[in-house]
Design a protein around this motif. Structure first.
Motif, PDB file in Angstrom:
ATOM      1  N   SER A  51       0.837  -1.206   0.000  1.00  0.00           N
ATOM      2  CA  SER A  51       0.000   0.000   0.000  1.00  0.00           C
ATOM      3  C   SER A  51       0.872   1.257   0.000  1.00  0.00           C
ATOM      4  N   ARG A  52       2.024   1.220   0.694  1.00  0.00           N
ATOM      5  CA  ARG A  52       2.946   2.363   0.719  1.00  0.00           C
ATOM      6  C   ARG A  52       3.532   2.587  -0.674  1.00  0.00           C
ATOM      7  N   GLU A  53       3.905   1.500  -1.350  1.00  0.00           N
ATOM      8  CA  GLU A  53       4.463   1.627  -2.707  1.00  0.00           C
ATOM      9  C   GLU A  53       3.415   2.181  -3.655  1.00  0.00           C
ATOM     10  N   ASN A  54       2.178   1.725  -3.538  1.00  0.00           N
ATOM     11  CA  ASN A  54       1.101   2.258  -4.364  1.00  0.00           C
ATOM     12  C   ASN A  54       0.918   3.747  -4.101  1.00  0.00           C
ATOM     13  N   GLU A  55       0.986   4.131  -2.828  1.00  0.00           N
ATOM     14  CA  GLU A  55       0.841   5.536  -2.448  1.00  0.00           C
ATOM     15  C   GLU A  55       1.927   6.396  -3.109  1.00  0.00           C
ATOM     16  N   ILE A  56       3.147   5.931  -3.021  1.00  0.00           N
ATOM     17  CA  ILE A  56       4.280   6.682  -3.587  1.00  0.00           C
ATOM     18  C   ILE A  56       4.181   6.728  -5.104  1.00  0.00           C
TER      19      ILE A  56
ATOM     20  N   VAL B 126      12.787  11.571   2.761  1.00  0.00           N
ATOM     21  CA  VAL B 126      13.003  11.486   1.314  1.00  0.00           C
ATOM     22  C   VAL B 126      13.699  10.175   0.960  1.00  0.00           C
ATOM     23  N   SER B 127      14.629   9.746   1.798  1.00  0.00           N
ATOM     24  CA  SER B 127      15.330   8.485   1.506  1.00  0.00           C
ATOM     25  C   SER B 127      14.374   7.296   1.571  1.00  0.00           C
ATOM     26  N   THR B 128      13.344   7.367   2.410  1.00  0.00           N
ATOM     27  CA  THR B 128      12.339   6.302   2.463  1.00  0.00           C
ATOM     28  C   THR B 128      11.508   6.292   1.172  1.00  0.00           C
ATOM     29  N   VAL B 129      11.174   7.464   0.669  1.00  0.00           N
ATOM     30  CA  VAL B 129      10.453   7.560  -0.603  1.00  0.00           C
ATOM     31  C   VAL B 129      11.303   6.940  -1.704  1.00  0.00           C
ATOM     32  N   LYS B 130      12.588   7.284  -1.743  1.00  0.00           N
ATOM     33  CA  LYS B 130      13.494   6.729  -2.760  1.00  0.00           C
ATOM     34  C   LYS B 130      13.622   5.214  -2.615  1.00  0.00           C
ATOM     35  N   PHE B 131      13.681   4.744  -1.376  1.00  0.00           N
ATOM     36  CA  PHE B 131      13.771   3.308  -1.129  1.00  0.00           C
ATOM     37  C   PHE B 131      12.554   2.585  -1.709  1.00  0.00           C
ATOM     38  N   HIS B 132      11.366   3.103  -1.421  1.00  0.00           N
ATOM     39  CA  HIS B 132      10.139   2.475  -1.933  1.00  0.00           C
ATOM     40  C   HIS B 132      10.061   2.566  -3.454  1.00  0.00           C
ATOM     41  N   MET B 133      10.483   3.694  -4.012  1.00  0.00           N
ATOM     42  CA  MET B 133      10.460   3.820  -5.472  1.00  0.00           C
ATOM     43  C   MET B 133      11.422   2.817  -6.093  1.00  0.00           C
TER      44      MET B 133
ATOM     45  N   LYS C 159       4.177  15.029  -8.087  1.00  0.00           N
ATOM     46  CA  LYS C 159       4.778  15.422  -6.810  1.00  0.00           C
ATOM     47  C   LYS C 159       6.245  15.001  -6.778  1.00  0.00           C
ATOM     48  N   THR C 160       7.073  15.842  -6.170  1.00  0.00           N
ATOM     49  CA  THR C 160       8.496  15.527  -6.015  1.00  0.00           C
ATOM     50  C   THR C 160       8.680  14.625  -4.802  1.00  0.00           C
ATOM     51  N   TYR C 161       9.853  14.016  -4.700  1.00  0.00           N
ATOM     52  CA  TYR C 161      10.128  13.160  -3.545  1.00  0.00           C
ATOM     53  C   TYR C 161      10.007  13.930  -2.228  1.00  0.00           C
ATOM     54  N   PRO C 162      10.556  15.143  -2.130  1.00  0.00           N
ATOM     55  CA  PRO C 162      10.381  15.888  -0.872  1.00  0.00           C
ATOM     56  C   PRO C 162       8.911  16.182  -0.557  1.00  0.00           C
TER      57      PRO C 162
END
Length: 194
Positions: free
Chosen positions: A130-135, A156-163, A143-146
């Motif tokens: 669900s987090r990956e779908n959200e991102i 931001v590093s968590t967003v990059k990790f999921h992406m 939307k940007t990573y920040p």
């Protein structure tokens, strides 16, 4: 020829003005053409032919046309060098039905590969968290990573990790490719707020 195709033809969007493509849109039979091919019996667009003529001596050719069940246009163009015109044209004309069959078979194989690739991507995407779908959703909205990190209250590093996990699961090269494929496959769903 591939340098011209990649560097000039696609970058300058010549497919939008290519008289071979435009004429092929309105026919189902093979098209015999030369550098004077006209669009709607009114206009010639010589710049496409003039760009390759000095390097490859292409002065004419034949294009085989296929409109498929999904309204895709597939073309197989055989370019004729000015030094081989008579011989090649004679052979193309003689083998016309076999060449059309080759286009049909090749197109069928490409559709099959594309379908299988998309099915594989769909099955991989179904295992997105669900987090990956959200991102993926918020990335697809621009939307940007920040911005995503701020909205979801993560780093931001968590967003990059999921992406990175999304890219790997979808079997693509980067986030942009993941977003475009997800949009094409219509698999992005609006995140449910808790």
């Amino acid at each position: 020829m591939s340098e011209y195709f990649n560097d000039v033809y696609l970058s300058k969007r010549h497919q939008s003005i290519d008289p071979i493509i435009i004429n092929s849109l309105n026919r189902v039979s093979p098209l015999v053409w030369d550098e004077n091919l006209m669009i709607n019996s009114q206009w010639t667009i010589n710049k496409i032919f003039n760009a390759v003529k000095p390097f490859y001596n292409i002065v004419s050719g034949q294009t085989f046309v296929l409109h498929d069940q999904n309204n895709n246009l597939a073309l197989l163009s055989l370019y004729v060098n000015k030094f081989l015109m008579a011989d090649v044209n004679r052979e193309i004309t003689r083998d016309r039905n076999d060449i059309q069959g080759l286009l049909i078979d090749t197109h069928e194989m490409m559709l099959h590969l594309y379908y299988n690739e998309n099915e594989q991507a769909r099955s991989n995407v179904s295992i997105l968290s669900s987090r990956e779908n959200e991102i993926l959703y918020w990335s697809s909205t621009g939307k940007t990573y920040p911005e995503i990190a701020h909205m979801l209250n993560i780093t931001v590093s968590t967003v990059k990790f999921h992406m990175g996990k999304i890219v790997k699961k979808m079997g693509v090269n980067n986030a942009k490719h993941a977003i475009s494929l997800a949009i094409e496959l219509n698999i992005i769903s609006h995140p449910v707020r808790k």
